[in-house]
Structures are given as structure tokens and as C-alpha cells.
Design a protein around this motif. Structure first.
Motif, PDB file in Angstrom:
ATOM      1  N   LEU A 106     -10.934  -0.206   0.729  1.00 36.77           N
ATOM      2  CA  LEU A 106     -10.148  -0.875   1.753  1.00 36.77           C
ATOM      3  C   LEU A 106      -9.568   0.195   2.679  1.00 36.77           C
ATOM      4  N   PRO A 107      -9.936   0.214   3.956  1.00 31.79           N
ATOM      5  CA  PRO A 107      -9.416   1.236   4.869  1.00 31.79           C
ATOM      6  C   PRO A 107      -8.016   0.903   5.362  1.00 31.79           C
ATOM      7  N   THR A 108      -7.114   1.863   5.321  1.00 30.69           N
ATOM      8  CA  THR A 108      -5.757   1.652   5.831  1.00 30.69           C
ATOM      9  C   THR A 108      -5.753   1.873   7.347  1.00 30.69           C
ATOM     10  N   ASN A 109      -6.366   0.924   8.040  1.00 31.14           N
ATOM     11  CA  ASN A 109      -6.475   1.018   9.491  1.00 31.14           C
ATOM     12  C   ASN A 109      -5.714  -0.128  10.156  1.00 31.14           C
ATOM     13  N   GLU A 110      -5.833  -0.233  11.464  1.00 31.23           N
ATOM     14  CA  GLU A 110      -5.076  -1.250  12.199  1.00 31.23           C
ATOM     15  C   GLU A 110      -5.517  -2.665  11.837  1.00 31.23           C
ATOM     16  N   GLU A 111      -6.799  -2.852  11.536  1.00 28.09           N
ATOM     17  CA  GLU A 111      -7.281  -4.179  11.156  1.00 28.09           C
ATOM     18  C   GLU A 111      -6.631  -4.640   9.848  1.00 28.09           C
ATOM     19  N   PHE A 112      -6.582  -3.737   8.867  1.00 30.71           N
ATOM     20  CA  PHE A 112      -5.928  -4.035   7.597  1.00 30.71           C
ATOM     21  C   PHE A 112      -4.452  -4.342   7.825  1.00 30.71           C
ATOM     22  N   LYS A 113      -3.802  -3.539   8.654  1.00 30.88           N
ATOM     23  CA  LYS A 113      -2.375  -3.732   8.932  1.00 30.88           C
ATOM     24  C   LYS A 113      -2.117  -5.101   9.552  1.00 30.88           C
ATOM     25  N   ALA A 114      -3.014  -5.543  10.445  1.00 30.99           N
ATOM     26  CA  ALA A 114      -2.829  -6.827  11.102  1.00 30.99           C
ATOM     27  C   ALA A 114      -3.068  -7.995  10.155  1.00 30.99           C
ATOM     28  N   GLN A 115      -4.042  -7.855   9.243  1.00 31.27           N
ATOM     29  CA  GLN A 115      -4.407  -8.971   8.382  1.00 31.27           C
ATOM     30  C   GLN A 115      -3.560  -9.049   7.115  1.00 31.27           C
ATOM     31  N   PRO A 117      -0.275  -7.259   6.273  1.00 26.34           N
ATOM     32  CA  PRO A 117       0.830  -6.326   6.504  1.00 26.34           C
ATOM     33  C   PRO A 117       1.657  -6.020   5.262  1.00 26.34           C
ATOM     34  N   ALA A 118       1.894  -6.997   4.392  1.00 25.44           N
ATOM     35  CA  ALA A 118       2.734  -6.737   3.214  1.00 25.44           C
ATOM     36  C   ALA A 118       2.061  -5.739   2.278  1.00 25.44           C
ATOM     37  N   LEU A 119       0.775  -5.936   2.005  1.00 23.67           N
ATOM     38  CA  LEU A 119       0.054  -5.005   1.140  1.00 23.67           C
ATOM     39  C   LEU A 119      -0.090  -3.645   1.810  1.00 23.67           C
ATOM     40  N   TYR A 120      -0.356  -3.647   3.106  1.00 26.34           N
ATOM     41  CA  TYR A 120      -0.476  -2.395   3.872  1.00 26.34           C
ATOM     42  C   TYR A 120       0.813  -1.577   3.774  1.00 26.34           C
ATOM     43  N   GLU A 121       1.949  -2.208   4.049  1.00 28.15           N
ATOM     44  CA  GLU A 121       3.230  -1.494   4.025  1.00 28.15           C
ATOM     45  C   GLU A 121       3.535  -0.960   2.626  1.00 28.15           C
ATOM     46  N   THR A 122       3.191  -1.727   1.616  1.00 25.17           N
ATOM     47  CA  THR A 122       3.458  -1.300   0.241  1.00 25.17           C
ATOM     48  C   THR A 122       2.593  -0.109  -0.141  1.00 25.17           C
ATOM     49  N   LEU A 123       1.317  -0.160   0.186  1.00 28.23           N
ATOM     50  CA  LEU A 123       0.414   0.942  -0.159  1.00 28.23           C
ATOM     51  C   LEU A 123       0.833   2.243   0.522  1.00 28.23           C
ATOM     52  N   LEU A 124       1.325   2.151   1.756  1.00 29.33           N
ATOM     53  CA  LEU A 124       1.710   3.375   2.471  1.00 29.33           C
ATOM     54  C   LEU A 124       3.012   3.967   1.949  1.00 29.33           C
ATOM     55  N   GLN A 125       3.661   3.301   1.007  1.00 28.88           N
ATOM     56  CA  GLN A 125       4.827   3.866   0.319  1.00 28.88           C
ATOM     57  C   GLN A 125       4.462   4.318  -1.096  1.00 28.88           C
ATOM     58  N   ALA A 126       3.211   4.158  -1.474  1.00 27.16           N
ATOM     59  CA  ALA A 126       2.794   4.370  -2.865  1.00 27.16           C
ATOM     60  C   ALA A 126       1.908   5.599  -2.999  1.00 27.16           C
ATOM     61  N   LYS A 127       1.531   5.885  -4.258  1.00 19.19           N
ATOM     62  CA  LYS A 127       0.670   7.013  -4.594  1.00 19.19           C
ATOM     63  C   LYS A 127      -0.582   6.522  -5.306  1.00 19.19           C
ATOM     64  N   VAL A 128      -1.603   7.358  -5.280  1.00 19.90           N
ATOM     65  CA  VAL A 128      -2.810   7.061  -6.043  1.00 19.90           C
ATOM     66  C   VAL A 128      -2.431   6.920  -7.516  1.00 19.90           C
ATOM     67  N   GLY A 129      -3.000   5.930  -8.164  1.00 17.28           N
ATOM     68  CA  GLY A 129      -2.665   5.639  -9.555  1.00 17.28           C
ATOM     69  C   GLY A 129      -1.686   4.497  -9.703  1.00 17.28           C
ATOM     70  N   SER A 130      -1.117   4.033  -8.602  1.00 20.39           N
ATOM     71  CA  SER A 130      -0.137   2.951  -8.650  1.00 20.39           C
ATOM     72  C   SER A 130      -0.802   1.611  -8.953  1.00 20.39           C
ATOM     73  N   TRP A 131      -0.045   0.773  -9.644  1.00 26.75           N
ATOM     74  CA  TRP A 131      -0.418  -0.624  -9.863  1.00 26.75           C
ATOM     75  C   TRP A 131       0.436  -1.475  -8.938  1.00 26.75           C
TER      76      TRP A 131
END
Length: 319
Positions: A106-115, A117-131
Motif C-alpha cells: 500500500l503506497p503512502t501517497n496522496e491517493e491513499f491519503k484521500a481514500q 485518511p484515518a489509516l493513513y494518518e495512523t500509519l505515518l505516526q507508527a513504525k514498521v512492526g506495528s499492529w
């Protein structure tokens, strides 16, 4: 997972930032996610154990890190690879799991952000390995039978709870480019491009042996037409045969169905849109399409032909 995520695009969101806070990364209405607990499986191919209070009632989308990872920070313009498992919100029954298969990208790009947003914002606060847990409301309920058309629709409630684990992230590679005429001629002269011959009025495609797949989209015109020129949004009719570069195996052919296919060039894979744009009706062309302009890195997990693809296309009509 794709079907689950598609519903999220229509949900109303209450974005909540966790910057500067010691609380878990989250976005949206996360209160319904408070009871979710995750016990990871033995490895990345094993299903986790997920529990939550049922029925889980949510009327807005939310996403929250349930178990914090210890890897690198997830950033914008990365390909995030994850595995996911989905449960029914009403009773926590299993809907499906992708842990036994390959990760989804899943690319963290503008399309993902638009479709999403809640998951996008959460992932950008997280680290690899997160659940990460995500909940979404069902499609807006229709008014009850016999109700006034002006009556307010029933409040939509969540049907699905998704839990995903981020297994890796990496920069999004630069998109493949269409090769120029001189580059295509050079490859053709070297015997590095696929060839075809007509057998029983059907194209039989041969992949060159011991040759690397071209580093870009190859548009090899074998017969130029004289009709109308196709644009990137044209409705066209075409006969075609497609094979995989890796093994030369055919995966689709309109010739086998006995009739040309009609489609709009804005609704096909990028390699077709870019490869057929500018060609005239009546043209026959060989398209060698790199993975990113075909069905992408996770094509196999979607039941689509994976890797670089080769098509013989006869552009019969530009409408």
C-alpha cells in the motif's frame, strides 16, 4: 482487505492527531477500538489472536496502533507492506486472513491519503512492526420501507474490524518510463524483444531466451494503421493476446473468445493507456509492460498475472 478499505472512502472522519503525546498513534473515532487486544502469532505467516468486546459498535471510521513496532518510522511516499486479518464486528467471527500469503503493498501517497485518511494518518505516526486496528461503518442504511422520503437514514454501524501488521516499508521506486523509438530499435536489433507469428489466425508470442526484461515500457509497432488516432480516454475495440514475460504463459486472449473487446483507455492498466495512446486504428503492436505499469507488485495476491507482461494488440477501432 481491498473490499473492506473501499467502504472507508465514504465514511465521515473525526481526525485526531497524537503528535506530542505518549498515547498510541491513532486517527478518527478510536473509542470503539479500546477493547481490541492482539497476541501475535508464532511468525509473520501465522494468524494472530485478536479479541474485542462484542458487538463492537462504531458509527465512524477509526484506526489505532494496538501493538507498537520497533522498526523504522513509516513515512510519506513509501510502499508499506502489510498482512491483515478481518473479523465481523457483531460477534468477532473470522471473515478472512492474509497472513499465510504474501504481504500486500500500500503506497503512502496522496491517493491513499484521500481514500483512507484515518489509516493513513495512523500509519505515518507508527513504525514498521506495528499492529494497527481499523474499524469502518457500513454503507449508509436506507430508510425503512414505507418511511417518508425525507426521513433521516438509519445511522450506519461498523460491520468489519480489520487488524494489520506492517512487515516492511521502503521508498516508492520511480515509475517506469516509455522507451523512445531509438531505444526500442536497439533492443529489437539485439533480439531482446518478444516476437510473434500468426497460427490459425491467432498470435503466438515468443519471449526471447536469456534476455533481461526491458527497463521501461516498450511500444513495438509491427504494422501501422491508417485510422483515427487514440487518446488516453478513447473508447476502443481491440483484439489481443497477453503472456507473462517470466514463462511465456498465456493468461488472456480475445482471439480465443472469437471477438474483439471494447473498453476505454482510461480504465485499463497504465501500460495499455500509455502504449496505445497516439496509435491509429488498424495498428498492430507488441507491448512489453514492466510490473509497475501492469498489475503491480502484489498482482498474484489479487489473482492477476504477476510480473512484466507482453501483449500483442490489434487496435481495430477508435470510436
Amino acid at each position: 482487505m481491498r473490499k473492506v478499505m473501499a467502504l472507508v472512502a465514504t465514511a465521515s472522519l473525526l481526525l485526531v492527531t497524537a503528535c506530542g503525546s505518549t498515547t498510541a498513534a491513532s486517527s478518527g473515532d478510536v473509542a470503539p477500538l479500546e477493547s481490541i487486544k492482539v497476541t501475535p502469532g508464532a511468525d509473520d505467516s501465522s494468524d494472530p489472536t485478536v479479541t474485542f468486546d462484542t458487538p463492537l459498535v462504531a458509527t465512524a471510521t477509526g484506526a489505532k496502533v494496538i501493538v507498537e513496532g520497533k522498526g523504522e518510522d513509516i513515512k510519506e511516499n513509501q510502499n508499506v507492506k502489510f498482512k491483515s486479518i478481518a473479523y465481523k464486528a457483531e460477534d468477532a467471527s473470522l471473515l478472512g486472513s492474509g497472513f499465510a500469503g504474501e504481504p500486500v503493498t500500500l503506497p503512502t501517497n496522496e491517493e491513499f491519503k484521500a481514500q483512507l485518511p484515518a489509516l493513513y494518518e495512523t500509519l505515518l505516526q507508527a513504525k514498521v512492526g506495528s499492529w494497527v486496528a481499523m474499524v469502518e461503518p457500513a454503507a449508509e442504511a436506507a430508510p425503512a420501507e414505507g418511511a417518508s422520503p425525507s426521513a433521516s437514514p438509519a445511522e450506519a454501524k461498523a460491520e468489519t474490524v480489520v487488524v494489520l501488521k506492517v512487515v516492511a516499508s521502503e521508498p516508492i521506486p520511480e515509475a517506469s518510463k516509455k522507451l523512445g523509438a531509438d531505444e526500442v530499435k536497439k533492443l529489437k536489433d539485439e533480439g531482446s524483444l518478444p516476437t510473434f507469428e500468426m497460427k490459425d489466425e491467432k498470435p503466438a508470442i515468443t519471449i526471447p531466451k536469456d534476455k533481461e526484461v526491458p527497463a521501461g515500457l516498450v511500444v513495438d509497432v509491427v504494422k501501422e494503421g491508417t485510422g483515427k488516432v487514440a487518446t488516453a480516454t478513447s473508447d476502443v475495440s481491440a483484439n489481443y493476446t497477453g503472456v507473462r514475460w517470466e514463462d511465456g504463459k498465456q493468461f488472456d486472449s480475445s482471439y480465443d473468445r472469437g471477438e474483439a473487446s471494447d473498453f476505454n483507455l482510461s480504465g485499463v492498466i497504465p501500460g495499455w493507456t500509455q502504449g496505445l495512446e497516439g496509435l491509429k486504428a488498424g495498428t498492430q503492436v507488441m507491448l512489453t509492460i514492466p510490473t509497475d505499469l501492469a498489475y503491480g507488485a502484489d498482482a498474484a495476491s489479487q489473482g492477476r498475472p504477476a510480473g512484466p507482461l507482453v501483449f500483442f494488440v490489434e487496435l481495430k477501432e477508435v470510436k
